[in-house]
Design a protein around this motif. Structure first.
Motif, mmCIF file in Angstrom:
data_model
loop_
_atom_site.group_PDB
_atom_site.id
_atom_site.type_symbol
_atom_site.label_atom_id
_atom_site.label_comp_id
_atom_site.label_asym_id
_atom_site.label_seq_id
_atom_site.Cartn_x
_atom_site.Cartn_y
_atom_site.Cartn_z
ATOM 1 N N GLY A 1 0.798 -1.210 0.000
ATOM 2 C CA GLY A 1 0.000 0.000 0.000
ATOM 3 C C GLY A 1 0.835 1.265 0.000
ATOM 4 O O GLY A 1 0.312 2.362 -0.156
ATOM 5 N N GLY A 2 2.153 1.124 0.151
ATOM 6 C CA GLY A 2 3.026 2.297 0.132
ATOM 7 C C GLY A 2 3.197 2.891 1.515
ATOM 8 O O GLY A 2 2.581 3.906 1.861
ATOM 9 N N MET A 3 4.020 2.262 2.335
ATOM 10 C CA MET A 3 4.264 2.731 3.698
ATOM 11 C C MET A 3 5.022 4.056 3.690
ATOM 12 O O MET A 3 5.925 4.266 2.885
ATOM 13 C CB MET A 3 5.060 1.665 4.461
ATOM 14 N N ARG B 1 4.653 4.949 -9.468
ATOM 15 C CA ARG B 1 3.669 5.295 -8.439
ATOM 16 C C ARG B 1 2.354 4.534 -8.577
ATOM 17 O O ARG B 1 1.363 4.905 -7.967
ATOM 18 C CB ARG B 1 3.444 6.806 -8.441
ATOM 19 N N SER B 2 2.344 3.483 -9.398
ATOM 20 C CA SER B 2 1.186 2.596 -9.501
ATOM 21 C C SER B 2 1.405 1.426 -8.554
ATOM 22 O O SER B 2 2.405 0.723 -8.651
ATOM 23 C CB SER B 2 1.021 2.081 -10.926
ATOM 24 N N HIS B 3 0.454 1.192 -7.639
ATOM 25 C CA HIS B 3 0.620 0.088 -6.697
ATOM 26 C C HIS B 3 0.968 -1.214 -7.407
ATOM 27 O O HIS B 3 1.970 -1.859 -7.103
ATOM 28 C CB HIS B 3 -0.666 -0.130 -5.897
ATOM 29 N N HIS C 1 1.141 8.981 -3.351
ATOM 30 C CA HIS C 1 2.183 8.044 -3.759
ATOM 31 C C HIS C 1 3.495 8.764 -4.043
ATOM 32 O O HIS C 1 3.527 9.767 -4.755
ATOM 33 C CB HIS C 1 1.753 7.289 -5.016
ATOM 34 N N GLY C 2 4.596 8.220 -3.536
ATOM 35 C CA GLY C 2 5.888 8.868 -3.683
ATOM 36 C C GLY C 2 6.958 7.945 -4.222
ATOM 37 O O GLY C 2 6.707 7.104 -5.082
#
Length: 428
Positions: free
Chosen positions: A72-74, A140-142, A351-352
């Motif tokens: 999920g992008g910690m 930046r796409s999961h 998103h980074g």
């Protein structure tokens, strides 16, 4: 026992299970999964190709690698906080963790207060971090970022996963050599020709026998005869599944853990480590890090705080359960990307790019933050994101070569990589 086909999750179902409900750009139905009365377990074998080379030299260290995927992008800037960077508060005026709440580790960094259960490990040098870590190119796409990270072969035609390649290099043949737990779908990292065991839990793995009380050994013998001479992709799941079911009957009891799916998965991993069943690498998932809004302040009941508290409690319990056997385990956390440096109007971060990685276990030079910090000034950012100064594959390559006894990591597991060791691990 009649073999049946396990339905493969739809792209949306699979993405949601991995903590990424908004990103279903591609499907996870990359292969059929043969189910042999093994509860929720998935035992896989494919012929997607991938080199098999010599095993590690005798006497080389053979740690078990445990990968905790924070899907999920910690937000690494909230986990290992660069409180000494003068630009942090400018970008995050309301969500940056105040310095007085941090466990300061040096002049630049402090640990999130919800990491309190892990502080004894940090102070003992068993837990460390790498900051400004990530992929060589921002994505930046999961879903796409997960695929790229778990293939770990950019600019290559390989479509196998890096864990599958790692297991192939070692020549490991245990049914537990590559095990995924707490998973609803087979991750890309396990894609490849090696049989792998993937299950929601070890309790879900078992061979169903009829009321007449036919012993498991009879099932194994019958299934072996049934699949004699069959192609590997048909016979492999059968052999792995029945061997795993038999061995699971002899595992030690579960240690003391908090509630929750992550803790349960790590408890299962600890049981496999303690039973010495030939586990080389385990991968578990912990999602729900996609904090576009409401990340919250550093206090209980807030989204980020509670996520970090759950992660920290589970990791601390895992270390306590293993006790001295933690010395032969290396655990690393990975997330597909970090978050934007600037908070958004919803009190979250989008998103980074660059991120923080935690590393724990045997031979780790912990108690410090490794890697080169690029800074948070406008000029230092990459399209508004924390720059990456350490390729995540360098972290994995060092652990695999120094601790796990994997030879020629750059030539076999991570093709095209020119390793840049961080001094993160020491040999046995």
């Amino acid at each position: 026992m009649t073999p049946t086909r396990t339905p493969v999750p739809s792209p949306r179902q699979a993405a949601e299970r991995r903590g990424c409900p908004e990103d279903t750009s591609a499907g996870l139905s990359r292969r059929g999964l043969l189910r042999l009365g093994l509860g929720a377990a998935m035992v896989t074998a494919t012929t997607l190709g991938g080199a098999r080379v010599a095993m590690a030299a005798p006497g080389a260290p053979a740690d078990v690698l445990v990968v905790v995927s924070l899907r999920g992008g910690m937000d690494g800037l909230s986990l290992v906080v660069p409180s000494g960077d003068p630009d942090l508060l400018r970008w995050r005026p309301s969500i940056a963790v105040p310095g007085q709440q941090l466990h300061r580790v040096d002049e630049m960094f402090g640990l999130h207060p919800a990491m309190a259960p892990l502080l004894p490990l940090w102070d003992a040098g068993t837990l460390g971090a790498v900051h400004a870590c990530g992929m060589v190119a921002a994505n930046r796409s999961h879903f796409e970022a997960m695929e790229v990270m778990e293939e770990a072969a950019p600019d290559s035609s390989l479509r196998t996963g890096w864990i599958d390649r790692m297991v192939g290099v070692t020549g490991a043949d245990s049914p537990f050599a590559a095990t995924g737990l707490g998973l609803g779908a087979v991750p890309t990292s396990l894609r490849g020709p090696s049989p792998e065991l993937v299950a929601q839990s070890l309790a879900a793995v078992g061979v169903t026998v009829d009321p007449a009380g036919v012993p498991l050994s009879a099932w194994q013998e019958s299934l072996t005869m049934l699949h004699d001479g069959e192609r590997h992709e048909l016979s492999g799941p059968t052999h792995v599944g029945t061997a795993a079911a038999a061995r699971l009957q002899q595992l030690p009891a579960v240690g003391a853990y908090p509630s929750g799916r992550l803790a349960a998965s790590l408890a299962d991993v600890a049981r496999l480590v303690k039973a010495d069943v030939g586990l080389r690498v385990a991968t578990v998932d912990f999602g729900n890090w996609d904090m576009h809004s409401g990340l919250g302040t550093a206090e209980p009941g807030r989204w980020m705080y509670d996520q970090v508290a759950t992660l920290s409690a589970a990791l601390a319990a895992f270390a306590a359960d293993l006790g001295p056997q933690l010395s032969r385990v290396c655990l690393v956390t990975l997330s597909e990307f970090g978050r934007r440096v600037r908070q958004n109007d919803s009190g979250g971060v989008d998103h980074g790019y660059g991120n923080a990685v935690l590393v724990m276990g045997g031979g780790i030079r912990g108690g410090r933050v490794h890697g080169r910090w690029p800074g948070l000034s406008e000029a230092a950012l990459v399209a508004g994101d924390l720059a990456v100064t350490t390729d995540y594959r360098d972290v994995l390559a060092e652990l695999l070569s120094v601790r796990c006894g994997v030879p020629d990591v750059a030539g076999t597991v991570f093709p095209g990589l020119r390793p840049a060791p961080l001094g993160l691990a020491r040999s046995s």
